[in-house]
Every structure is written in structure tokens, then in C-alpha cells.
Motif scaffolding. Structure first.
Motif, PDB file in Angstrom:
ATOM      1  N   SER A 190       0.838  -1.205   0.000  1.00  0.00           N
ATOM      2  CA  SER A 190       0.000   0.000   0.000  1.00  0.00           C
ATOM      3  C   SER A 190       0.878   1.263   0.000  1.00  0.00           C
ATOM      4  O   SER A 190       0.635   2.197  -0.784  1.00  0.00           O
TER       5      SER A 190
ATOM      6  N   SER B 240      -8.070   5.025  -2.206  1.00  0.00           N
ATOM      7  CA  SER B 240      -8.117   3.560  -2.300  1.00  0.00           C
ATOM      8  C   SER B 240      -9.399   3.079  -1.647  1.00  0.00           C
ATOM      9  O   SER B 240      -9.670   3.443  -0.505  1.00  0.00           O
ATOM     10  N   GLU B 241     -10.197   2.309  -2.348  1.00  0.00           N
ATOM     11  CA  GLU B 241     -11.479   1.862  -1.803  1.00  0.00           C
ATOM     12  C   GLU B 241     -11.532   0.334  -1.748  1.00  0.00           C
ATOM     13  O   GLU B 241     -11.098  -0.341  -2.671  1.00  0.00           O
ATOM     14  N   ASP B 242     -12.104  -0.156  -0.664  1.00  0.00           N
ATOM     15  CA  ASP B 242     -12.053  -1.596  -0.353  1.00  0.00           C
ATOM     16  C   ASP B 242     -13.336  -2.299  -0.751  1.00  0.00           C
ATOM     17  O   ASP B 242     -13.971  -2.950   0.079  1.00  0.00           O
TER      18      ASP B 242
ATOM     19  N   SER C 213      -5.004  -2.249  -8.600  1.00  0.00           N
ATOM     20  CA  SER C 213      -5.718  -2.885  -7.495  1.00  0.00           C
ATOM     21  C   SER C 213      -4.979  -4.121  -7.025  1.00  0.00           C
ATOM     22  O   SER C 213      -4.208  -4.729  -7.766  1.00  0.00           O
TER      23      SER C 213
ATOM     24  N   GLY D  51      -5.516  -7.127  -3.420  1.00  0.00           N
ATOM     25  CA  GLY D  51      -6.438  -7.387  -2.318  1.00  0.00           C
ATOM     26  C   GLY D  51      -6.608  -8.856  -2.009  1.00  0.00           C
ATOM     27  O   GLY D  51      -5.815  -9.707  -2.425  1.00  0.00           O
TER      28      GLY D  51
ATOM     29  N   HIS E 182      -8.639  -3.721  -3.237  1.00  0.00           N
ATOM     30  CA  HIS E 182      -8.246  -2.370  -2.849  1.00  0.00           C
ATOM     31  C   HIS E 182      -8.046  -1.626  -4.174  1.00  0.00           C
ATOM     32  O   HIS E 182      -6.954  -1.613  -4.734  1.00  0.00           O
TER      33      HIS E 182
ATOM     34  N   THR F 267      -7.512   1.371  -6.434  1.00  0.00           N
ATOM     35  CA  THR F 267      -6.727   2.538  -6.033  1.00  0.00           C
ATOM     36  C   THR F 267      -6.475   3.484  -7.200  1.00  0.00           C
ATOM     37  O   THR F 267      -6.127   3.038  -8.292  1.00  0.00           O
TER      38      THR F 267
ATOM     39  N   SER G  22     -17.820  -1.591   0.956  1.00  0.00           N
ATOM     40  CA  SER G  22     -16.706  -1.730   1.901  1.00  0.00           C
ATOM     41  C   SER G  22     -16.629  -3.126   2.485  1.00  0.00           C
ATOM     42  O   SER G  22     -17.605  -3.619   3.050  1.00  0.00           O
TER      43      SER G  22
ATOM     44  N   HIS H 208     -12.740  -1.474   5.522  1.00  0.00           N
ATOM     45  CA  HIS H 208     -12.381  -0.193   6.136  1.00  0.00           C
ATOM     46  C   HIS H 208     -13.565   0.567   6.703  1.00  0.00           C
ATOM     47  O   HIS H 208     -13.399   1.470   7.507  1.00  0.00           O
TER      48      HIS H 208
END
Ligand SMILES: Cc1cc2nc3c(=O)[nH]c(=O)nc-3n(C[C@H](O)[C@H](O)[C@H](O)COP(=O)(O)OP(=O)(O)OC[C@H]3O[C@@H](n4cnc5c(N)ncnc54)[C@H](O)[C@@H]3O)c2cc1C
Length: 458
Positions: A326, A338-340, A368, A370, A378, A380, A413, A416
Motif C-alpha cells: 500500500s 483507495s477503496e475496499d 488494485s 487485495g 483495494h 486505487t 466496503s 475499512h
């Protein structure tokens, strides 16, 4: 009576003393890991209580005065949950005793401020495993992990933090210390209030202590890393692993764009690749040897190369590298959004490709990585945090990601939480009736709306 913000710190100090209320609020208490997307807050005072009773007294004072409360753990959250919007920040770092450890009963009670790494270390020193392994373990706290229901690579086999919590001690409005669950393995007596607290991001109360279930530590572990030509063959290989039923403990992926930005620090020289799978098996030495071989055979069908380290130093270096991915990605432009998001496992390839397409539409570099086995990306977008236009484009791109997650039957999500950054986005995936219940839970716990305002808002 209510206290004006200007005199709030003084009033809080008069009540609790300089021992508990700091002189000013250091800037480090106004941000969390979303600093890289330019987020920072403001607070009128910082309280650092020393135990659960003191937390309750601070909350009681705030509740009476109508002052908002932002609970803060290690400040590693990726959703801005600990970024205050005024009022009092309540830091848990001094509430950090291990209240009990009973190795033969496989359980521990740890106060909220104990770091994740210490929980894992103490368990390990006693031959036990606390499986949740979010990536900022030296800094994040067990209370923060519970408040976000944190996951990590090994959640694929072992589940997330909440799966290991049997009880919580929590300060709820208007300042009462209550216990739900405890050192027990089953409890269906009332509504599952403990599960509501888990993942509530400090909006329902402040966790002061948790009872944790532990597992016997596996005698051996063996990671296997494979490289693939691109996302499509990589995801086919992931599907073969899942379909095989092999009980792998972790099943992570990194796309080619992530690899390009992080491969330099990989423990051995990597061939250029469009996709990486990082998996691990654990158990007795015999079991691990058998599973490792089976996993290699499944991956080798179309992998361009496979690396399966066995030396403890190489294994540790591999996971250290994974924890640093990250930051390595962020280093390229100084910031990232960055979104989960989560999608059903079989839609993973689509979500990885779409992440790149969304980035391209907004003229942003994207990548990404994950927890592939959990369908958790993730996704990004790289930004210069000082470039307002780029930041705005990245936020619009994030909105498209949330739409994508909902369209693919997933969630906005997986790890996070909503925090500040995803406020108002739950409607992407929930019907109005569910949103009303969400709001009703909040007002039942927090009638004055003082716990972490602006966070986890539907
Ligand atoms: C490099 C890196 C890697 C990461 N990897 C992962 C990963 O693999 N999986 C994952 O899930 N997350 C990951 N994270 C995100 C983060 O570490 C987790 O969300 C973690 O659980 C946050 O814990 P914290 O103590 O830092 O909480 P904070 O950031 O301080 O707070 C997070 C939220 O919890 C609330 N909170 C904190 N403590 C309490 C408490 N005692 N009572 C009530 N509410 C509280 C806050 O108000 C806030 O809403 C990563 C972060 C970084 C920087």
C-alpha cells in the motif's frame, strides 16, 4: 449547560486534570491513513484516559455538555473514521492492559489500546494464534480492529476480527460502562448487541476491552507465490484454487499495475508479470508439505513462474513486503484514493479490469490488489494530494467504484468501513427500509448523536 468550543479544553482540564487532558491537540490526532487523500479534521480537546472507568467519566461529561466524541485507536483507518469533526478526541492508547490470558482455555481479554501486533505476539508466545492480520498491526489497536471489524490476508480461512470476539466492554451513552458477552463461547440470550458494536466505527460507543478467542498456532506455514500473464489467467488460477477445495489460509492477488510499482522491494527478483497470486497453507509439517505441493500443481497449470519459500526469513520478508504494498503504491505520487470494495468471487476479474477503466476515464493512474478469496479489492487511484483537481477526479472515480460494486452484487466496503469518506453511499446497496433501520440503531444507542458525528452515515 453547554461549553463553548473555545473554553472546552479548559473546562475538560478543570474536571479531569492535566493527567488526562492534553495541552492542545497535536496534528497527528487530526488525521488517519486518509491523510494521503488530503483529509484532516479539527478538534477542541484531546482526552487520554487511563482505564475504562475514566473513559466512561469523560463520555458522561461530554454527553451532559452536548460535546461530540471521536474515539481514536492507532489512527491507521482508511475511511477517515478517526478524523475528528470538532469536540473531544478520546485516544485509547493508555488503556492497554492485557487483563487476562488463559492459554489452556484459548482465550485472552485485552484492553482496547493494546496494539494488534502485541495481541498476536502475546498469543504466539503462548503457542496460540490470534488470526486477524490487518496490515498496520504495529500501530493499529485491538479496539480499532473491533470498531472496524478489520480483516487481512488470512481472513480467507480464519474470518475477520468479529469472528474472534466473544465479548466487549463498551462505554455507551450517556456514559455507562456495559459488558456484552465475555469469556463464553455462546450467547443468544438477547439481541446480538456485541455484533452491532463490532464494525460500528465508534458511532455507537467506545470499546474499552474485548474478550478474544484464540486458536492453536499452526506448527508450520508455507506461502506460494505465482505469476500469471494477466488478470484473466490469474483469476482463472484463483478459481481453480477455490474450486479445488484446498484449505488455503490466505488467497491474495496483485494486478500488473500494482506489481510494477511494488516489485522492486520483493524479496527475490521477479519476472515481469501481469498478475500475482499470493497464497499460504498452514498446519502440521506433514499436512503443509502435502498442501503446498497440491497448491503448486494447481497454480503451475498456467503460471509463468512459481516461488514457494521455505526459510523462515524469506517467509517473513514476503509478508513484510505484502504489508508494504500500500505504501509502495502511494509513494509514486505521494497520495492515493483507495477503496475496499467487495464483489462476488466470480466477478473479481471484471472488477479489476473496471478499476483500470474507471481510472482511465478520469485520467488517473489506477491499480488494485487485495484479498482475492474474499472478493475484496483495494481499488486505487494515484494522486498528488496537493492537486485539488486530481483529488476531485479521484473522488468521482471512487463513486463509480461504489456503483460498480453495487452493480456486481457486492458491497462498497469489505474492511475499512464507511467512516467519513463513504458517508451517504450506503444507498448504493441498501433499500430505504434497511437504511431506516440503520438510522434507528444509531439513535437508539446515541440519542444525542454525539458519538463520532459525520461517520458511518447511510
Ligand atoms: C498499511 C496499512 C495496511 C492495512 N491493512 C488492512 C487490512 O489488511 N485489513 C483491514 O481491515 N484494514 C487494514 N488497514 C486499515 C486499518 O489498519 C484498520 O482499519 C484498523 O482496524 C484500524 O485500527 P486503528 O486502531 O488504527 O483505528 P483508527 O484508525 O484509530 O479508528 C478507526 C475507526 O474505529 C474507531 N475506533 C477506534 N478505536 C475505537 C474504540 N476503542 N472504540 C470505538 N471506536 C473506536 C474510530 O473512531 C474510527 O471510526 C490497513 C491500514 C494501513 C495503513
Amino acid at each position: 449547560m453547554s461549553v463553548a468550543p473555545a473554553s472546552l479544553e479548559r473546562a475538560l482540564r478543570d474536571r479531569f486534570g492535566a493527567e488526562v487532558v492534553s495541552d492542545g491537540v497535536p496534528a497527528s490526532y487530526l488525521t488517519d491513513a486518509t491523510e494521503a487523500r488530503g483529509l484532516s479534521g479539527r478538534a477542541d480537546a484531546l482526552a487520554l484516559p487511563r482505564n475504562g472507568e475514566e473513559v466512561a467519566e469523560v463520555v458522561a461529561w461530554c454527553y451532559e455538555q452536548g460535546v461530540s466524541i471521536t474515539p481514536r485507536g492507532g489512527g491507521t483507518g482508511f475511511a477517515g473514521g478517526a478524523v475528528p469533526q470538532g469536540g473531544v478526541v478520546v485516544g485509547l492508547e493508555r488503556v492497554r492492559r492485557i487483563r487476562s490470558l488463559e492459554p489452556l482455555l484459548w482465550r485472552m481479554e485485552a484492553e482496547a489500546g493494546v496494539t494488534t501486533a502485541d495481541v498476536r505476539r502475546v498469543a504466539r508466545e503462548n503457542g496460540l494464534l490470534f488470526p486477524p492480520d490487518p496490515g498496520a498491526a504495529e500501530q493499529s489497536q485491538i479496539g480499532g480492529n473491533v470498531a472496524t471489524n478489520a480483516g487481512g490476508p488470512h481472513a480467507f480461512k480464519y474470518g475477520v476480527t468479529g469472528d474472534w470476539v466473544t465479548g466487549v466492554e463498551v462505554v455507551v451513552a450517556p456514559g455507562e460502562l456495559i459488558t456484552v458477552g465475555g469469556p463464553i463461547r455462546k450467547d443468544v440470550a438477547g439481541y446480538d448487541l456485541g455484533s452491532l458494536i463490532v464494525g460500528s466505527e465508534g458511532t455507537l460507543g467506545i470499546v474499552t476491552s474485548v474478550w478474544l478467542r484464540l486458536a492453536p498456532a499452526p506448527e508450520a506455514v508455507a506461502p506460494v507465490v505465482s505469476l500469471h500473464g494477466g488478470t484473466a489467467p490469474g483469476c482463472d488460477a484463483l478459481a481453480r484454487i477455490v474450486g479445488s477445495g484446498l484449505p488455503v489460509a490466505a488467497l491474495d492477488y496483485l494486478d500488473g499495475e500494482t506489481l510494477r510499482r511494488s516489485a522492486a522491494a520483493f524479496p527475490v527478483t521477479l519476472d515481469e508479470a501481469g498478475f500475482m497470486i499470493l497464497t499460504e497453507v498452514d498446519g502440521s509439517p506433514e499436512e503443509v508439505a502435502r498442501l503446498r505441493q497440491a497448491v503448486i500443481e494447481v497454480l503451475e497449470e498456467d503460471a509463468t513462474s512459481v516461488w514457494a519459500p521455505q526459510a523462515a526469513t524469506e517467509i517473513a520478508a514476503l509478508w513484510r513486503w505484502r504489508d508494504g504494498v500500500s505504501l509502495a503504491v502511494q509513494a509514486e505520487r505521494g497520495g492515493k484514493v483507495s477503496e475496499d470494495i467487495v464483489v462476488p468471487f466470480e466477478r473479481l476479474a471484471e472488477a479489476i479490469d473496471e478499476t483500470l477503466a474507471i481510472g482511465a476515464r478520469h485520467d488517473l493512474a489506477a491499480c488494485s490488489w487485495g484479498h482475492a478469496g474474499d472478493g475484496n479489492l483495494h481499488s486505487t487511484f494515484l494522486i498528488d494530494p496537493n492537486d485539488d483537481d486530481e483529488r476531485a477526479r479521484a473522488e468521482r472515480a471512487a463513486d463509480e467504484l461504489f456503483e460498480l460494486a453495487a452493480r456486481l452484487g457486492g458491497s462498497i466496503s469489505g474492511e475499512h468501513g464507511l467512516g467519513l469518506v463513504k458517508g451517504g453511499r450506503l444507498a448504493h446497496q441498501w433499500a430505504p427500509g434497511a437504511l431506516s433501520l440503520h438510522a434507528a440503531v444509531k439513535s437508539a444507542f446515541d440519542p444525542k448523536g454525539l458519538f463520532n458525528p459525520g461517520k458511518k452515515q447511510a
